[in-house]
Write a protein that holds these residues in place. Structure first.
Motif, mmCIF file in Angstrom:
data_model
loop_
_atom_site.group_PDB
_atom_site.id
_atom_site.type_symbol
_atom_site.label_atom_id
_atom_site.label_comp_id
_atom_site.label_asym_id
_atom_site.label_seq_id
_atom_site.Cartn_x
_atom_site.Cartn_y
_atom_site.Cartn_z
ATOM 1 N N GLU A 88 0.874 -1.177 0.000
ATOM 2 C CA GLU A 88 0.000 0.000 0.000
ATOM 3 C C GLU A 88 0.910 1.225 0.000
ATOM 4 O O GLU A 88 1.763 1.359 0.883
ATOM 5 N N VAL A 89 0.758 2.088 -0.985
ATOM 6 C CA VAL A 89 1.578 3.292 -1.061
ATOM 7 C C VAL A 89 0.976 4.340 -0.122
ATOM 8 O O VAL A 89 -0.206 4.652 -0.203
ATOM 9 N N ILE A 90 1.803 4.870 0.763
ATOM 10 C CA ILE A 90 1.348 5.845 1.753
ATOM 11 C C ILE A 90 1.652 7.275 1.295
ATOM 12 O O ILE A 90 0.783 8.131 1.303
ATOM 13 N N LYS A 91 2.899 7.535 0.878
ATOM 14 C CA LYS A 91 3.327 8.913 0.590
ATOM 15 C C LYS A 91 4.394 8.909 -0.484
ATOM 16 O O LYS A 91 5.262 8.051 -0.499
ATOM 17 N N LEU A 92 4.308 9.891 -1.384
ATOM 18 C CA LEU A 92 5.357 10.147 -2.377
ATOM 19 C C LEU A 92 5.904 11.543 -2.175
ATOM 20 O O LEU A 92 5.156 12.467 -1.845
ATOM 21 N N LEU A 93 7.181 11.688 -2.413
ATOM 22 C CA LEU A 93 7.798 13.004 -2.570
ATOM 23 C C LEU A 93 8.400 13.012 -3.958
ATOM 24 O O LEU A 93 9.329 12.250 -4.248
ATOM 25 N N GLY A 94 7.843 13.847 -4.833
ATOM 26 C CA GLY A 94 8.324 13.967 -6.199
ATOM 27 C C GLY A 94 9.056 15.277 -6.384
ATOM 28 O O GLY A 94 8.511 16.347 -6.076
ATOM 29 N N MET A 95 10.279 15.190 -6.857
ATOM 30 C CA MET A 95 11.122 16.373 -7.058
ATOM 31 C C MET A 95 11.401 16.535 -8.545
ATOM 32 O O MET A 95 11.788 15.577 -9.210
ATOM 33 N N VAL A 96 11.207 17.753 -9.038
ATOM 34 C CA VAL A 96 11.380 18.038 -10.458
ATOM 35 C C VAL A 96 12.489 19.065 -10.625
ATOM 36 O O VAL A 96 12.416 20.165 -10.062
ATOM 37 N N ASN A 97 13.519 18.700 -11.368
ATOM 38 C CA ASN A 97 14.631 19.587 -11.681
ATOM 39 C C ASN A 97 14.148 20.502 -12.810
ATOM 40 O O ASN A 97 14.066 20.084 -13.958
ATOM 41 N N GLY A 124 -2.671 1.903 -4.489
ATOM 42 C CA GLY A 124 -1.713 2.808 -5.102
ATOM 43 C C GLY A 124 -1.995 4.271 -4.826
ATOM 44 O O GLY A 124 -1.154 5.137 -5.075
ATOM 45 N N ARG A 125 -3.178 4.592 -4.288
ATOM 46 C CA ARG A 125 -3.514 5.987 -3.970
ATOM 47 C C ARG A 125 -2.715 6.426 -2.743
ATOM 48 O O ARG A 125 -2.561 5.660 -1.804
ATOM 49 N N HIS A 126 -2.240 7.658 -2.769
ATOM 50 C CA HIS A 126 -1.286 8.078 -1.749
ATOM 51 C C HIS A 126 -1.366 9.577 -1.504
ATOM 52 O O HIS A 126 -1.887 10.328 -2.325
ATOM 53 N N ALA A 127 -0.817 9.984 -0.377
ATOM 54 C CA ALA A 127 -0.544 11.408 -0.130
ATOM 55 C C ALA A 127 0.705 11.747 -0.920
ATOM 56 O O ALA A 127 1.518 10.868 -1.233
ATOM 57 N N ARG A 128 0.870 13.049 -1.272
ATOM 58 C CA ARG A 128 1.991 13.368 -2.161
ATOM 59 C C ARG A 128 2.389 14.821 -2.059
ATOM 60 O O ARG A 128 1.561 15.699 -1.825
ATOM 61 N N SER A 129 3.669 15.053 -2.266
ATOM 62 C CA SER A 129 4.204 16.391 -2.493
ATOM 63 C C SER A 129 4.920 16.358 -3.832
ATOM 64 O O SER A 129 5.588 15.382 -4.160
ATOM 65 N N GLU A 145 10.785 9.637 -4.151
ATOM 66 C CA GLU A 145 10.929 8.700 -3.040
ATOM 67 C C GLU A 145 9.539 8.354 -2.535
ATOM 68 O O GLU A 145 8.574 9.074 -2.813
ATOM 69 N N ALA A 146 9.421 7.254 -1.795
ATOM 70 C CA ALA A 146 8.097 6.805 -1.347
ATOM 71 C C ALA A 146 8.172 6.149 0.017
ATOM 72 O O ALA A 146 9.222 5.627 0.417
#
Length: 152
Positions: A88-97, A124-129, A145-146
């Protein structure tokens, strides 16, 4: 339907897990939580694409980079949990250069989020930044990262 079957139906295969580039591990388990180290996209030859979104790459290209990165994260999840059906995906942090005035980071990171929901369904639904960065390691365009939970 299993997550593995969903991957096949989408015509996707998990990428091989890649050894860390420095002094860290691919993931760290703490109870039933797993913290996945940040990953970036890989070209078919294993190299890392380099460049800034908004200058060298379009939002659409960066979406595909995020999707590609998601496949690497799914491979790490499978290694950590033993099966994608136990994730179960909890959280993603997505960084964009990206260039300083770029503002479509969420559209880019949707590449990974959309993949996770397509493969894992509700798990697959998650909290995210989704945030912009002035640079990333190796000048990669995206790093994600996740945090996941391993289900019984």
């Amino acid at each position: 339907m299993s997550a593995e079957q969903k991957l096949k139906d989408l015509g996707l295969t998990l990428s091989a897990t890649v050894a860390p580039m420095a002094n860290y591990v691919r993931f760290k388990k703490v109870g039933d939580l797993v913290f996945l180290s940040g990953q970036g996209p890989r070209n078919p030859d294993g190299s890392i694409p380099a460049g800034k979104v908004g200058k060298d790459f379009t939002t659409e290209q960066a979406y595909e980079f995020a999707r590609n990165t998601g496949l690497g994260l799914l491979a790490a999840m499978k290694e950590a949990a033993g099966s994608l059906d136990k994730v179960e995906v909890i959280k993603l942090l997505g960084m964009v250069n990206a260039v300083p005035d770029y503002g479509d980071q969420p559209k880019v990171i949707n590449g990974c989020s959309d993949l996770f929901v397509a493969v894992l369904g509700e798990n697959g639904r998650h909290a995210r930044s989704a945030v912009g960065m002035g640079s990333l390691p190796g000048n990669m365009p995206v790093e994600i990262e996740a945090i996941i939970k391993v289900l019984p």
